[in-house]
Design a protein around this motif. Structure first.
Motif, PDB file in Angstrom:
ATOM      1  N   GLU A  55      32.917  24.788  42.840  1.00 51.45           N
ATOM      2  CA  GLU A  55      32.511  26.202  42.601  1.00 51.45           C
ATOM      3  C   GLU A  55      33.618  26.980  44.211  1.00 51.45           C
ATOM      4  O   GLU A  55      34.459  28.164  43.592  1.00 51.45           O
ATOM      5  N   LEU A  58      37.145  26.970  43.142  1.00 49.72           N
ATOM      6  CA  LEU A  58      37.906  27.664  42.277  1.00 49.72           C
ATOM      7  C   LEU A  58      37.668  29.770  43.138  1.00 49.72           C
ATOM      8  O   LEU A  58      38.122  30.203  42.349  1.00 49.72           O
ATOM      9  N   LEU A 134      38.643  30.767  33.074  1.00 58.35           N
ATOM     10  CA  LEU A 134      38.186  29.806  33.670  1.00 58.35           C
ATOM     11  C   LEU A 134      37.374  30.411  34.915  1.00 58.35           C
ATOM     12  O   LEU A 134      35.912  29.550  34.619  1.00 58.35           O
TER      13      LEU A 134
END
Length: 142
Positions: A55, A58, A134
């Motif tokens: 996480e 990203l 995404l």
């Protein structure tokens, strides 16, 4: 092995080696952070630490690439409107329905340089949509 497209050459050996080098560097930085912050190596083998790392990666990709892609789109859009128009086509005229963004929809109004800038604008927009998708799909699972 090398693939060549119109103006793009892809060397798979360099691409894979640089990707693997980046993964190795990212792994070492993550291990260093976990060991320094928690003080133990046992936390490295827990699933929540790995998910948090994914996480975080990203999020960093999103925060770095979004302003870059928006700036890239604006730059190539400016070049397309400034230097990429055919002779006799104004920025605001009936041919583009008095909207400069219609240069993206009507490639017949552009010269070769403008069509190349148009392609780069579309690449930026597609990458932006991919990043938003995404983030949407990763954020909706929580």
């Amino acid at each position: 092995m090398r693939f060549c497209m119109r103006n793009i050459s892809i060397d798979l050996y360099k691409l894979i080696s640089s990707s693997l080098l980046f993964l190795l560097f990212s792994t070492l930085v993550t291990v260093g952070f976990v060991v320094v912050l928690t003080g133990s190596v046992n936390r490295l083998f827990q699933l929540d630490v790995h998910l948090s790392g994914i996480e975080m990666a990203l999020s960093v990709v999103m925060f770095v690439s979004l302003p870059f892609l928006v700036g890239r789109f604006c730059y190539y859009f400016y070049l397309m409107v400034k230097r990429g128009r055919r002779e006799g086509v104004q920025i605001f005229c009936y041919k583009n329905l008095f909207n400069p963004f219609n240069f993206l929809l009507f490639p017949s109004l552009l010269n070769a340089y403008g069509q190349e800038s148009r392609r780069r604008c579309f690449v930026s927009v597609i990458l932006l949509f991919c990043i938003y998708a995404l983030v949407f799909f990763v954020g909706s699972k929580q």
